[in-house]
Scaffold this active site. Structure first.
Site, mmCIF file in Angstrom:
data_model
loop_
_atom_site.group_PDB
_atom_site.id
_atom_site.type_symbol
_atom_site.label_atom_id
_atom_site.label_comp_id
_atom_site.label_asym_id
_atom_site.label_seq_id
_atom_site.Cartn_x
_atom_site.Cartn_y
_atom_site.Cartn_z
ATOM 1 N NE ARG A 135 -3.800 0.593 2.025
ATOM 2 C CZ ARG A 135 -5.010 0.650 2.562
ATOM 3 N NH1 ARG A 135 -5.228 1.393 3.633
ATOM 4 N NH2 ARG A 135 -6.018 -0.022 2.056
ATOM 5 C CG HIS B 137 -8.481 0.115 -2.557
ATOM 6 N ND1 HIS B 137 -7.677 -0.977 -2.290
ATOM 7 C CD2 HIS B 137 -9.091 0.432 -1.373
ATOM 8 C CE1 HIS B 137 -7.799 -1.300 -1.018
ATOM 9 N NE2 HIS B 137 -8.654 -0.477 -0.441
ATOM 10 C CD GLN C 252 -13.019 -2.149 -0.326
ATOM 11 O OE1 GLN C 252 -12.201 -2.104 0.576
ATOM 12 N NE2 GLN C 252 -14.207 -2.722 -0.169
ATOM 13 C CG ASP D 137 -14.055 6.021 -0.130
ATOM 14 O OD1 ASP D 137 -14.117 5.808 1.101
ATOM 15 O OD2 ASP D 137 -13.021 5.831 -0.797
ATOM 16 C CB CYS E 221 -14.188 0.706 0.515
ATOM 17 S SG CYS E 221 -13.415 2.322 0.727
ATOM 18 N NE ARG F 200 -9.975 -5.446 0.620
ATOM 19 C CZ ARG F 200 -9.270 -4.416 1.077
ATOM 20 N NH1 ARG F 200 -9.881 -3.400 1.657
ATOM 21 N NH2 ARG F 200 -7.960 -4.368 0.938
HETATM 22 N N1 CP Z 1 -11.113 -0.268 2.722
HETATM 23 C C1 CP Z 1 -9.831 -0.300 3.111
HETATM 24 O O1 CP Z 1 -8.894 -0.481 2.309
HETATM 25 O O2 CP Z 1 -9.671 -0.191 4.454
HETATM 26 P P1 CP Z 1 -8.290 0.072 5.199
HETATM 27 O O3 CP Z 1 -7.797 1.437 4.774
HETATM 28 O O4 CP Z 1 -8.625 0.013 6.673
HETATM 29 O O5 CP Z 1 -7.308 -0.996 4.797
#
Ligand code: CP
Length: 308
Positions: free
Chosen positions: A107, A134, A137, A225, A266, A294
């Site tokens: 990430r 992403h 997700q 979001d 998400c 996930r």
């Molecule tokens: N939705 C998501 O990626 O959550 P986090 O940022 O907690 O990993």
């Protein structure tokens, strides 16, 4: 060796195969007592590096748990603690990590870091979020839609709010899975044109509609979001809130969607900002199924990457 870098970089056949595998993995664990590992210990002997240059709850825990349930081990690394944060090149980091681990999930901020890591790594690399996408997700989100409502092909998906990285991956998915997408939000926060054009080039309808009520009319799925993403400046907070307030997903807006429409987010959410608790905890919401999925979707992605 296969990387999982973006939904539009993975073929529709492979995406479908991954989701079918995710369904199978989820079903295999259904009814199983807590504390038990998967029957198929396919990652036994494998080490997975999980690199986080941004905060995370779901991605971190779901990848970590997923690897362990499949018999593997994880090493969770923060960018600032690695030499990566102190001048070592991405290419050298990729070459070194490839000598130690079997799979890398990262990430990060700039997608260039992800792509350079994948270019120089000898092991698969998975995108755990960048400023521009992403994909893990959205694989969980498509899985969630399909387990509740069947195929997403031809459905109307409405994104309300900021055209951010999660919205971009939904646009990638529209092109690969063949659903229509409507973006509703202020012009300054439109998704990047390239994402819209790519989806249209694959033959799906992508509409920009400034009126949230008109946008949501007869929607099969409404998604939003947080109004300020991790890479956005907090100094713009008040201006963004003022721009985005008309796009809040509340019960009044959801009334214009189909009666059986689903609502997704998400997470993490700022309740009463981009969505009200009445919607998040209401009958349309599948937000916690998304979070659970996930785990299953990423286990399938890791198996696909490793050919297991
Ligand atoms: N939705 C998501 O990626 O959550 P986090 O940022 O907690 O990993």
């Amino acid at each position: 060796m296969r990387h999982f870098l973006d939904i539009n970089a993975t073929s529709p056949d492979d995406l479908t195969q991954i989701l079918a595998e995710a369904d199978r993995i989820k079903a295999a664990r259904a009814g199983q007592k807590r504390g038990m590992a998967d029957a198929e210990q396919v990652l036994a002997g494998h080490m997975v590096a999980l690199i986080f240059e941004k905060p995370s709850t779901r991605t971190r825990v779901s990848f970590d748990v997923g690897v362990r349930q499949m018999g593997g081990q994880t090493m969770v690394l923060s960018g600032s603690e690695m030499q990566l944060g102190h001048g070592e090149t991405i290419a050298d980091t990729a070459r070194v990590l490839s000598r130690y681990v079997d799979l890398i999930m990262i990430r990060t901020f700039e997608e260039g870091v992800l792509h350079e890591l994948a270019e120089y790594a000898d092991v698969p690399v998975i995108n755990g979020l960048t400023n521009r996408s992403h994909p893990c997700q959205i694989m969980a989100d498509i899985m969630t839609y399909q387990e509740h409502r069947g195929s997403i092909q031809g459905k109307k998906v409405v994104w309300s709010g900021d055209g951010n990285n999660v919205c971009a991956s939904f646009l990638h998915a529209a092109g690969q899975f063949g659903f229509d997408m409507v973006f509703t939000g202020p012009p300054t926060l439109d998704p990047e044109a390239v994402f819209v054009e790519d989806a249209r080039a694959k033959g799906v309808n992508v509409t920009i509609e400034r009126d949230p009520v008109a946008a949501v009319k007869d929607a099969d799925l409404v998604v939003t979001d947080t109004w300020i993403s991790m890479h956005d400046s907090q100094s713009a907070r008040e201006r963004r809130h003022n721009q985005l307030r008309p796009y809040q997903v509340n019960e009044g807006l959801m009334k214009h969607a189909k009666p059986d429409a689903l609502f997704m987010h998400c997470l993490p959410a700022h309740r009463e900002e981009e969505a009200t608790s009445a919607v998040m905890d209401g009958p349309h919401s599948v937000i916690f199924d998304e979070a659970e999925n996930r785990l299953h979707a990423q286990k399938a992605i890791m198996r696909w990457c490793l050919g297991l």
